[in-house]
Motif scaffolding. Structure first.
Motif, PDB file in Angstrom:
ATOM      1  N   CYS A  95       0.836  -1.190   0.000  1.00 49.77           N
ATOM      2  CA  CYS A  95       0.000   0.000   0.000  1.00 49.77           C
ATOM      3  C   CYS A  95       0.874   1.244   0.000  1.00 49.77           C
ATOM      4  O   CYS A  95       1.819   1.346   0.777  1.00 49.77           O
ATOM      5  CB  CYS A  95      -0.894  -0.028   1.232  1.00 49.77           C
ATOM      6  SG  CYS A  95      -1.802   1.494   1.471  1.00 49.77           S
ATOM      7  N   CYS A 147      -6.876  -1.018  -0.141  1.00 55.46           N
ATOM      8  CA  CYS A 147      -6.168  -1.539   1.018  1.00 55.46           C
ATOM      9  C   CYS A 147      -7.121  -1.613   2.199  1.00 55.46           C
ATOM     10  O   CYS A 147      -7.693  -0.610   2.609  1.00 55.46           O
ATOM     11  CB  CYS A 147      -4.970  -0.634   1.346  1.00 55.46           C
ATOM     12  SG  CYS A 147      -4.195  -1.021   2.922  1.00 55.46           S
ATOM     13  N   GLU A 187      -6.290  -2.347   5.158  1.00 53.01           N
ATOM     14  CA  GLU A 187      -5.603  -1.952   6.391  1.00 53.01           C
ATOM     15  C   GLU A 187      -5.873  -0.479   6.713  1.00 53.01           C
ATOM     16  O   GLU A 187      -6.110  -0.121   7.850  1.00 53.01           O
ATOM     17  CB  GLU A 187      -4.089  -2.161   6.262  1.00 53.01           C
ATOM     18  CG  GLU A 187      -3.655  -3.552   5.853  1.00 53.01           C
ATOM     19  CD  GLU A 187      -3.809  -4.590   6.967  1.00 53.01           C
ATOM     20  OE1 GLU A 187      -3.963  -4.194   8.134  1.00 53.01           O
ATOM     21  OE2 GLU A 187      -3.785  -5.795   6.653  1.00 53.01           O
ATOM     22  N   CYS A 188      -5.831   0.364   5.684  1.00 56.76           N
ATOM     23  CA  CYS A 188      -5.981   1.798   5.943  1.00 56.76           C
ATOM     24  C   CYS A 188      -7.080   2.433   5.090  1.00 56.76           C
ATOM     25  O   CYS A 188      -7.251   3.635   5.089  1.00 56.76           O
ATOM     26  CB  CYS A 188      -4.656   2.526   5.720  1.00 56.76           C
ATOM     27  SG  CYS A 188      -4.183   2.613   3.992  1.00 56.76           S
TER      28      CYS A 188
HETATM   29 ZN   LIG Z   1      -2.946   0.888   3.345  1.00 54.90          ZN
END
Ligand SMILES: [Zn+2]
Length: 120
Positions: A64, A90, A92-93
């Motif tokens: 990312c 992504c 995750e974020c």
């Molecule tokens: Zn990310």
């Protein structure tokens, strides 16, 4: 002392192969240890910055751009095709990345031609 151009190219190749290795390691360890996989990504990025070597295009999609997590489609990243673009999301974020798809088509064509030429 002047640096020879040839040496730079050679070093670049070594650095790129080290970067590739790091991504391989990241891929292998991802299932067991996500954090370690992310560490490999950050090491690869550091190498690329230190030696001013670009990370190969195909590897740029493996992490990312926002949080630098190692991305595995279907695990912590979603891949969608939209308007001839590959959209990576992504998980995750929650960051989106868009890559033009056309380049991949061109690349595939190139590889096809190369293979054809080999046969002939
Ligand atoms: Zn990310």
């Amino acid at each position: 002392m002047k640096r020879k151009k040839g040496k730079g190219k050679k070093q670049e190749k070594i650095v790129i192969s080290r970067i590739r290795k790091l991504f391989e390691e990241a891929e292998n360890i991802f299932k067991e240890d996500k954090k370690l996989a992310n560490r490999y990504v950050s090491l690869a990025r550091k190498l690329s910055m230190k030696y001013k070597v670009k990370i190969p295009t195909e590897l740029k999609r493996r992490f990312c751009k926002n949080c630098y997590s190692y991305l595995k489609p279907g695990v912590n990243c979603r891949v969608r095709l939209r308007n001839k673009k590959v959209v990576y999301y992504c998980l995750e974020c929650k960051h989106y990345m868009r890559f033009p798809y056309i380049k991949e088509i061109k690349l595939k064509r190139k590889l096809k031609i190369m293979r054809k030429n080999k046969k002939d």
